[in-house]
Write a protein that holds these residues in place. Structure first.
Motif, PDB file in Angstrom:
ATOM      1  N   ILE A 270       0.828  -1.228   0.220  1.00  0.00           N
ATOM      2  CA  ILE A 270      -0.090  -0.187  -0.183  1.00  0.00           C
ATOM      3  C   ILE A 270       0.930   1.139  -0.134  1.00  0.00           C
ATOM      4  CG2 ILE A 270      -1.872   1.389   1.531  1.00  0.00           C
ATOM      5  CD1 ILE A 270      -2.974  -1.082  -0.180  1.00  0.00           C
ATOM      6  N   VAL A 271       1.776   1.190   0.824  1.00  0.00           N
ATOM      7  CA  VAL A 271       2.988   2.253   0.927  1.00  0.00           C
ATOM      8  C   VAL A 271       3.401   2.677  -0.599  1.00  0.00           C
ATOM      9  CG1 VAL A 271       4.953   3.033   1.866  1.00  0.00           C
ATOM     10  CG2 VAL A 271       3.440   2.257   3.208  1.00  0.00           C
ATOM     11  N   PHE A 272       4.034   1.810  -0.980  1.00  0.00           N
ATOM     12  CA  PHE A 272       4.626   1.649  -2.683  1.00  0.00           C
ATOM     13  C   PHE A 272       3.374   2.388  -3.537  1.00  0.00           C
ATOM     14  CE2 PHE A 272       8.285  -0.409  -1.109  1.00  0.00           C
ATOM     15  CZ  PHE A 272       9.216  -0.666  -2.364  1.00  0.00           C
ATOM     16  N   ALA A 273       2.008   1.830  -3.376  1.00  0.00           N
ATOM     17  CA  ALA A 273       1.357   2.251  -4.457  1.00  0.00           C
ATOM     18  C   ALA A 273       0.984   3.643  -4.049  1.00  0.00           C
ATOM     19  CB  ALA A 273       0.030   1.471  -4.124  1.00  0.00           C
ATOM     20  N   VAL A 274       0.935   4.169  -2.987  1.00  0.00           N
ATOM     21  CA  VAL A 274       0.670   5.750  -2.430  1.00  0.00           C
ATOM     22  C   VAL A 274       1.746   6.632  -2.966  1.00  0.00           C
ATOM     23  CG1 VAL A 274       0.301   7.281  -0.804  1.00  0.00           C
ATOM     24  CG2 VAL A 274      -0.831   5.143  -0.428  1.00  0.00           C
ATOM     25  N   PHE A 275       2.971   6.104  -2.929  1.00  0.00           N
ATOM     26  CA  PHE A 275       4.205   6.986  -3.348  1.00  0.00           C
ATOM     27  C   PHE A 275       4.185   6.940  -4.660  1.00  0.00           C
ATOM     28  CE2 PHE A 275       5.229   7.133   1.260  1.00  0.00           C
ATOM     29  CZ  PHE A 275       6.089   8.238   1.175  1.00  0.00           C
ATOM     30  N   MET A 276       3.874   5.704  -5.448  1.00  0.00           N
ATOM     31  CA  MET A 276       3.910   5.737  -7.146  1.00  0.00           C
ATOM     32  C   MET A 276       2.804   6.725  -7.571  1.00  0.00           C
ATOM     33  SD  MET A 276       4.725   1.902  -8.115  1.00  0.00           S
ATOM     34  CE  MET A 276       3.636   1.142  -6.991  1.00  0.00           C
ATOM     35  N   PHE A 277       1.720   6.700  -6.935  1.00  0.00           N
ATOM     36  CA  PHE A 277       0.565   7.552  -7.330  1.00  0.00           C
ATOM     37  C   PHE A 277       1.178   8.946  -7.280  1.00  0.00           C
ATOM     38  CE2 PHE A 277      -3.208   9.994  -6.721  1.00  0.00           C
ATOM     39  CZ  PHE A 277      -4.183   9.505  -8.045  1.00  0.00           C
ATOM     40  N   PHE A 278       1.875   9.407  -6.252  1.00  0.00           N
ATOM     41  CA  PHE A 278       2.192  10.905  -6.041  1.00  0.00           C
ATOM     42  C   PHE A 278       3.582  11.030  -6.456  1.00  0.00           C
ATOM     43  CE2 PHE A 278      -1.510  10.225  -3.044  1.00  0.00           C
ATOM     44  CZ  PHE A 278      -2.199  11.198  -3.234  1.00  0.00           C
ATOM     45  N   ARG A 279       4.029  10.306  -7.501  1.00  0.00           N
ATOM     46  CA  ARG A 279       5.372  10.280  -7.609  1.00  0.00           C
ATOM     47  C   ARG A 279       5.943  11.469  -8.400  1.00  0.00           C
ATOM     48  NH1 ARG A 279       2.850   7.655 -11.325  1.00  0.00           N
ATOM     49  NH2 ARG A 279       3.344   7.822 -13.500  1.00  0.00           N
ATOM     50  N   ARG A 280       5.172  12.273  -8.999  1.00  0.00           N
ATOM     51  CA  ARG A 280       5.356  13.557  -9.788  1.00  0.00           C
ATOM     52  C   ARG A 280       5.538  14.609  -8.803  1.00  0.00           C
ATOM     53  NH1 ARG A 280       5.477  13.208 -15.041  1.00  0.00           N
ATOM     54  NH2 ARG A 280       4.416  11.329 -16.233  1.00  0.00           N
ATOM     55  N   PHE A 281       5.117  14.533  -7.588  1.00  0.00           N
ATOM     56  CA  PHE A 281       4.975  15.594  -6.749  1.00  0.00           C
ATOM     57  C   PHE A 281       6.151  15.451  -5.601  1.00  0.00           C
ATOM     58  CE2 PHE A 281       0.523  15.003  -7.985  1.00  0.00           C
ATOM     59  CZ  PHE A 281       0.313  16.171  -8.490  1.00  0.00           C
ATOM     60  N   LEU A 282       7.050  14.208  -5.648  1.00  0.00           N
ATOM     61  CA  LEU A 282       8.039  13.850  -4.835  1.00  0.00           C
ATOM     62  C   LEU A 282       9.349  14.120  -5.495  1.00  0.00           C
ATOM     63  CD1 LEU A 282       6.119  10.784  -3.609  1.00  0.00           C
ATOM     64  CD2 LEU A 282       5.921  13.004  -2.452  1.00  0.00           C
ATOM     65  N   THR A 283       9.385  15.154  -6.041  1.00  0.00           N
ATOM     66  CA  THR A 283      10.879  15.279  -6.492  1.00  0.00           C
ATOM     67  C   THR A 283      11.853  16.444  -5.947  1.00  0.00           C
ATOM     68  OG1 THR A 283       9.821  16.698  -8.318  1.00  0.00           O
ATOM     69  CG2 THR A 283      10.204  14.284  -8.964  1.00  0.00           C
ATOM     70  N   HIS A 284      11.373  17.035  -4.843  1.00  0.00           N
ATOM     71  CA  HIS A 284      11.930  18.134  -4.269  1.00  0.00           C
ATOM     72  C   HIS A 284      13.271  17.536  -3.859  1.00  0.00           C
ATOM     73  CE1 HIS A 284      13.134  21.289  -1.429  1.00  0.00           C
ATOM     74  NE2 HIS A 284      12.016  22.091  -2.113  1.00  0.00           N
ATOM     75  N   ASN A 285      14.161  18.329  -4.084  1.00  0.00           N
ATOM     76  CA  ASN A 285      15.634  18.059  -3.845  1.00  0.00           C
ATOM     77  C   ASN A 285      15.858  17.553  -2.283  1.00  0.00           C
ATOM     78  OD1 ASN A 285      16.755  18.255  -6.505  1.00  0.00           O
ATOM     79  ND2 ASN A 285      17.211  20.446  -6.245  1.00  0.00           N
ATOM     80  N   THR A 286      15.363  18.520  -1.308  1.00  0.00           N
ATOM     81  CA  THR A 286      15.597  18.124   0.056  1.00  0.00           C
ATOM     82  C   THR A 286      15.140  16.670   0.344  1.00  0.00           C
ATOM     83  OG1 THR A 286      15.553  20.362   0.579  1.00  0.00           O
ATOM     84  CG2 THR A 286      15.080  18.972   2.296  1.00  0.00           C
ATOM     85  N   LEU A 287      13.697  16.406  -0.203  1.00  0.00           N
ATOM     86  CA  LEU A 287      13.141  15.016   0.249  1.00  0.00           C
ATOM     87  C   LEU A 287      14.043  13.885  -0.373  1.00  0.00           C
ATOM     88  CD1 LEU A 287      10.768  13.473   1.278  1.00  0.00           C
ATOM     89  CD2 LEU A 287       9.927  13.817  -1.014  1.00  0.00           C
ATOM     90  N   LEU A 288      14.502  14.211  -1.616  1.00  0.00           N
ATOM     91  CA  LEU A 288      15.188  13.137  -2.293  1.00  0.00           C
ATOM     92  C   LEU A 288      16.892  12.974  -1.621  1.00  0.00           C
ATOM     93  CD1 LEU A 288      14.663  13.856  -6.185  1.00  0.00           C
ATOM     94  CD2 LEU A 288      13.679  12.232  -4.553  1.00  0.00           C
ATOM     95  N   ASN A 289      17.251  13.918  -1.245  1.00  0.00           N
ATOM     96  CA  ASN A 289      18.705  14.101  -0.496  1.00  0.00           C
ATOM     97  C   ASN A 289      18.225  13.300   0.971  1.00  0.00           C
ATOM     98  OD1 ASN A 289      20.038  15.252  -2.363  1.00  0.00           O
ATOM     99  ND2 ASN A 289      19.703  17.194  -1.585  1.00  0.00           N
ATOM    100  N   ILE A 290      17.244  13.591   1.403  1.00  0.00           N
ATOM    101  CA  ILE A 290      17.157  12.692   2.741  1.00  0.00           C
ATOM    102  C   ILE A 290      16.902  11.351   2.272  1.00  0.00           C
ATOM    103  CG2 ILE A 290      15.278  12.213   4.422  1.00  0.00           C
ATOM    104  CD1 ILE A 290      14.362  15.302   4.656  1.00  0.00           C
ATOM    105  N   GLY A 291      16.189  10.921   1.395  1.00  0.00           N
ATOM    106  CA  GLY A 291      16.352   9.574   1.018  1.00  0.00           C
ATOM    107  C   GLY A 291      17.605   9.108   0.648  1.00  0.00           C
TER     108      GLY A 291
END
Length: 399
Positions: A270-291
């Motif tokens: 379910i977590v994977f599905a949710v993040f895949m659905f919103f993937r286009r909004f999850l490209t902020h550099n800070t968020l990705l750098n944390i990952g």
């Protein structure tokens, strides 16, 4: 921004979410007064449920991203450069896991405390990476379906057989090895069944890689993950109960009575599905750098919260003693401070390594002079080799 680049962004976003969930989870669980741990309280129950999702998600994502990069390489087998990097990474995580449990004051007294030998997340992820590499190397000359099939089999076998193997204390093994297989001595995680989440992550990455250019990858994946996740969460327990009634096998009854592995796997989907659905909004550099900085975040949080090396962490002074009104804002502050320190470290990693290596060399030279080692050629050679080994170990751990 090309669609192909978006394919792994959601994975870094999941890693960022999982590590932040881990930070607040460890902080609250370690410092919240036991008087407030009321399972009948709606808020506490919700928090507790989501905290339980963190580790399965983290293990699954770790297996996914490592395997995706492994099979992405042009070369196969031992000629694949990701094999060597993976072995190094796996050993690195295991070493860091042990180093974080060292206590300097104990070492000065000539003691290594029993807690040093306990197994935690980093140990298990390190061994999981080595395990995935082993399966990969065993299957490189076979059908391309054999590798993902074996990964899936490992997950199913580990999850289904968990009621039986979890009860064995493995007294026949040295405790530091048995700690990878049993919690009887105090280990937080064990390689079984947790390798099962890493292997299912690896299994999923194979299919993502094979259909990476398909227009329908994400729509199909999102719907499939939502469906599979829902089935695992709500119907896996009734399924095992039915199997138990049909076959009379005690194994299925035991799974039904404590079906956390398959339910948590459903949560992961379910977590994977949710993040895949919103993937286009999850490209902020800070968020990705944390990952991308999860290891640094883990190490720094372990030092601050549990007092690695010194034992002087928040856990020692505030263990199970704080009220929610203090714990909640403190947990937020802890997440922010730990994340900032980690990102600062990652941005200045090269300079920090140089300064640390220089400092170690300077201190070791002064210590050698103080001990008079330079006056004895034999001891001088031993000291020189010791310094070299220490610096090599530091470079291996921090590279």
């Amino acid at each position: 921004m090309g669609n192909s680049n978006l394919r792994l962004y959601f994975i870094d976003a999941i890693r960022a979410w999982a590590i932040l969930m881990m930070l607040q989870g460890h902080f609250v669980d370690g410092l919240l007064d036991t008087a407030y741990r009321d399972n009948t309280n709606t808020y506490y129950s919700i928090w507790r449920y989501f905290r339980g999702i963190t580790a399965p998600v983290f293990f699954t994502v770790s297996g996914f991203i490592f395997t995706y990069l492994l099979i992405k390489a042009d070369n196969v087998g031992l000629s694949n450069p990701r094999v060597k990097k993976g072995v190094k990474r796996g050993l690195q995580l295991i070493i860091i896991g042990y180093l974080l449990r060292l206590n300097i004051f104990g070492l000065l007294n000539g003691q290594i405390y029993d807690s040093f030998y306990l197994v935690d997340v980093l140990h298990c992820i390190g061994v999981s990476i080595l395990g995935i590499i082993g399966i990969y190397l065993l299957t490189t000359k076979r059908s391309r379906y054999f590798f993902p099939a074996l990964l899936l089999i490992f997950t199913l076998v580990l999850f289904v057989m968990e009621p039986y193997y979890k009860q064995y204390p493995h007294h026949y093994m040295p405790s530091f090895l048995a700690n990878y297989l049993t919690k009887a001595h105090g280990s937080v995680f064990t390689i079984i069944p947790w390798f099962g989440y890493a292997s299912i992550g690896a299994f999923l990455s194979v299919w993502f890689h094979r259909f990476r250019n398909s227009t329908y990858l994400y729509p199909v994946a999102i719907l499939s993950f939502l469906g599979i996740g829902t089935l695992l969460i709500y119907f896996s327990s009734p399924f095992f109960l039915s199997l138990s009634n049909l076959t009379g096998m005690a194994l299925f009854s035991k799974i039904y009575l404590n079906n956390y592995l398959f339910i948590r796997l459903g949560d992961v989907f379910i977590v994977f599905a949710v993040f895949m659905f919103f993937r286009r909004f999850l490209t902020h550099n800070t968020l990705l750098n944390i990952g991308k900085s999860t290891l640094s975040i883990y190490v720094i949080h372990f030092i601050i919260l549990y007092g690695s090396f010194t034992g002087l962490g928040l856990y020692r002074y505030f263990h199970h003693s704080l009220a929610p009104s203090i714990v909640i804002p403190s947990a937020v502050a802890f997440m922010i401070v730990t994340t900032i320190l980690s990102l600062k470290y990652e941005a200045n990693k090269a300079q920090i390594k140089i300064h640390f290596a220089t400092g170690v060399k300077a201190v070791s030279n002064k210590l050698a002079v103080w001990l008079g080692m330079e006056s004895f050629p034999g001891l001088g050679i031993i000291w020189s080799k010791s310094k070299t080994s220490l610096l090599r170990l530091f470079r291996m751990v921090k590279n």
